[in-house]
Design a protein around this motif. Structure first.
Motif, PDB file in Angstrom:
ATOM      1  N   LEU A  85       0.832  -1.206   0.000  1.00  0.00           N
ATOM      2  CA  LEU A  85       0.000   0.000   0.000  1.00  0.00           C
ATOM      3  C   LEU A  85       0.864   1.252   0.000  1.00  0.00           C
ATOM      4  CD1 LEU A  85      -3.108   0.528   0.133  1.00  0.00           C
ATOM      5  CD2 LEU A  85      -2.803   0.949   2.568  1.00  0.00           C
ATOM      6  N   VAL A  86       1.929   1.240   0.801  1.00  0.00           N
ATOM      7  CA  VAL A  86       2.823   2.392   0.853  1.00  0.00           C
ATOM      8  C   VAL A  86       3.540   2.580  -0.477  1.00  0.00           C
ATOM      9  CG1 VAL A  86       4.952   3.248   1.898  1.00  0.00           C
ATOM     10  CG2 VAL A  86       3.121   2.364   3.344  1.00  0.00           C
ATOM     11  N   LEU A  87       4.001   1.482  -1.069  1.00  0.00           N
ATOM     12  CA  LEU A  87       4.672   1.568  -2.362  1.00  0.00           C
ATOM     13  C   LEU A  87       3.738   2.086  -3.446  1.00  0.00           C
ATOM     14  CD1 LEU A  87       6.728  -1.760  -2.334  1.00  0.00           C
ATOM     15  CD2 LEU A  87       7.629   0.563  -2.158  1.00  0.00           C
ATOM     16  N   ALA A  88       2.459   1.750  -3.341  1.00  0.00           N
ATOM     17  CA  ALA A  88       1.496   2.167  -4.362  1.00  0.00           C
ATOM     18  C   ALA A  88       1.138   3.644  -4.249  1.00  0.00           C
ATOM     19  CB  ALA A  88       0.227   1.323  -4.257  1.00  0.00           C
ATOM     20  N   TYR A  89       1.179   4.200  -3.021  1.00  0.00           N
ATOM     21  CA  TYR A  89       0.669   5.556  -2.836  1.00  0.00           C
ATOM     22  C   TYR A  89       1.664   6.521  -2.215  1.00  0.00           C
ATOM     23  CZ  TYR A  89      -3.766   3.289  -3.775  1.00  0.00           C
ATOM     24  OH  TYR A  89      -4.773   2.582  -4.354  1.00  0.00           O
ATOM     25  N   LEU A  98       6.456   2.396   8.783  1.00  0.00           N
ATOM     26  CA  LEU A  98       6.246   2.273  10.222  1.00  0.00           C
ATOM     27  C   LEU A  98       4.931   2.916  10.641  1.00  0.00           C
ATOM     28  CD1 LEU A  98       7.503   1.222  12.832  1.00  0.00           C
ATOM     29  CD2 LEU A  98       8.596   3.447  13.129  1.00  0.00           C
ATOM     30  N   ASP A  99       4.641   4.090  10.058  1.00  0.00           N
ATOM     31  CA  ASP A  99       3.358   4.740  10.348  1.00  0.00           C
ATOM     32  C   ASP A  99       2.192   3.877   9.884  1.00  0.00           C
ATOM     33  OD1 ASP A  99       4.616   6.929  11.446  1.00  0.00           O
ATOM     34  OD2 ASP A  99       4.598   8.079   9.584  1.00  0.00           O
ATOM     35  N   ALA A 100       2.342   3.260   8.714  1.00  0.00           N
ATOM     36  CA  ALA A 100       1.265   2.443   8.162  1.00  0.00           C
ATOM     37  C   ALA A 100       0.979   1.232   9.034  1.00  0.00           C
ATOM     38  CB  ALA A 100       1.628   1.997   6.747  1.00  0.00           C
ATOM     39  N   PRO A 104      -2.369   2.625  11.251  1.00  0.00           N
ATOM     40  CA  PRO A 104      -2.894   2.507   9.890  1.00  0.00           C
ATOM     41  C   PRO A 104      -4.111   3.398   9.665  1.00  0.00           C
ATOM     42  CG  PRO A 104      -3.505   0.600  11.199  1.00  0.00           C
ATOM     43  CD  PRO A 104      -2.536   1.386  12.025  1.00  0.00           C
ATOM     44  N   SER A 105      -4.095   4.078   8.545  1.00  0.00           N
ATOM     45  CA  SER A 105      -5.250   4.895   8.160  1.00  0.00           C
ATOM     46  C   SER A 105      -5.997   4.270   6.983  1.00  0.00           C
ATOM     47  CB  SER A 105      -4.789   6.314   7.776  1.00  0.00           C
ATOM     48  OG  SER A 105      -3.841   6.253   6.715  1.00  0.00           O
ATOM     49  N   SER A 106      -5.527   3.117   6.529  1.00  0.00           N
ATOM     50  CA  SER A 106      -6.154   2.418   5.408  1.00  0.00           C
ATOM     51  C   SER A 106      -7.081   1.327   5.932  1.00  0.00           C
ATOM     52  CB  SER A 106      -5.076   1.795   4.520  1.00  0.00           C
ATOM     53  OG  SER A 106      -4.483   0.687   5.189  1.00  0.00           O
ATOM     54  N   HIS A 107      -7.657   0.565   5.006  1.00  0.00           N
ATOM     55  CA  HIS A 107      -8.540  -0.535   5.393  1.00  0.00           C
ATOM     56  C   HIS A 107      -7.803  -1.625   6.152  1.00  0.00           C
ATOM     57  CE1 HIS A 107      -6.557  -2.065   1.826  1.00  0.00           C
ATOM     58  NE2 HIS A 107      -7.088  -3.247   2.004  1.00  0.00           N
TER      59      HIS A 107
END
Length: 313
Positions: A85-89, A98-100, A104-107
């Motif tokens: 997800l991080v690589l995509a966006y 680390l934040d992700a 996490p703010s995603s699904h």
């Protein structure tokens, strides 16, 4: 269980399709917007409750096998798909990964909540399950009265504690399943549970009300709605083609859950190239594409080692 998990996944995909459409400045169909409001409080809690029903069997394996199993089936896909997800966006992935994972703010937050629930359940295994569940909801409610520092608030501890509560309710249900099933099969019990669920939907539709299943004060009504779905599921045969499809989705629920966001984004992003489109048609197309793609990936995950490594190690 597989059928209900599949139903929850389909409803989650539909909700996220609505959310991504709004991100693109598109208003979903009013019918589906109403559906979103009506079933919003029950999707994730149902999935968490069903996961909790698997807890007693997992704990019976012993702490070491328990932890290794959760690392292989939850922590691993959480880390892998957070990275993807991080690589995509994000063009600076290592500073964002680390934040992700921690906030996490995603699904993918659901996988974090599920992992935390399993770890907490292991630590609390000597405590009566009913007491742990009530404690989780009480702690979540108390946190609303505390002004947390920004770094702590970003981790959304109230959400994690509320999810732990639903998870432990599922574990409690499984531990007393013989008694619970007899009660859930009674018509008047189902009527009471449905009344509670309808009451929560009515509250959510009231003007000016901000309702979330992560708010501990609504947990009793959310649990009633989830149990109503369980009670209804007990009365179904689950042999029709749609029911078999839901069961198949439920068996590979993690595959559908982690992949659907990417597919819906890919379907909806090029809409600016289309001069005239019907939101309902696009919405249903995005949901169908996400489920179809998830089915293909799930099929491959059982046959191709590289694909399987995306979801478990």
């Amino acid at each position: 269980m597989d059928g209900l998990r599949g139903l929850a996944i389909v409803l989650i995909v539909e909700l996220h399709a609505s959310a991504i459409m709004r991100m693109h400045g598109i208003n979903p169909s009013p019918v589906l917007e109403w559906l979103d409001v009506a079933v919003y409080p029950f999707r994730i809690p149902l999935l968490m409750l069903l996961s909790g029903m698997l807890l007693p069997a997992s704990l019976a394996k012993g702490p070491r096998r328990y932890l290794v199993g959760k690392a292989r089936t939850i922590l691993w896909p959480y880390a892998v798909w957070s990275l993807l997800l991080v690589l995509a966006y994000d063009f600076v992935p290592w500073s964002s990964l680390l934040d992700a994972i921690l906030a996490p703010s995603s699904h993918l937050w659901f996988l974090q909540a599920l992992l935390v629930a399993y770890l907490a359940a292991l630590a609390l295994r000597r405590v009566p399950t009913w007491a742990s569940a009530l404690g989780a909801f009480a702690a979540a409610g108390a946190l609303r009265l505390v002004d947390l520092p920004e770094w702590a608030a970003q981790m959304q501890p109230e959400r994690l504690l509320t999810m732990l509560g639903y998870f432990l309710v599922g574990a409690l249900l499984r531990r007393h399943w013989d008694v619970a099933e007899r009660w859930l099969r009674r018509a008047w019990v189902l009527a009471v549970l449905v009344a509670g669920a309808v009451g929560l939907v009515a509250i959510s539709l009231a003007p000016g009300v901000r309702l979330s299943y992560t708010m501990a004060q609504y947990a009793p009504l959310v649990v009633m709605g989830a149990l109503a779905l369980v009670a209804i599921a007990l009365r179904l045969r689950w042999t029709s083609p749609p029911a078999r499809l839901l069961r198949a989705i439920g068996r590979d629920s993690i595959v559908f859950y982690v992949t659907h966001w990417f597919v819906v984004m890919a379907v909806l992003w090029p809409l600016w190239l289309v001069p005239d489109f019907v939101p309902l048609d696009v919405h249903l197309l995005a949901v169908a594409a996400a489920l179809l793609a998830g089915g293909v990936v799930a099929w491959l995950s059982h046959r191709v080692r590289v694909v399987r490594l995306l979801f478990r190690i």
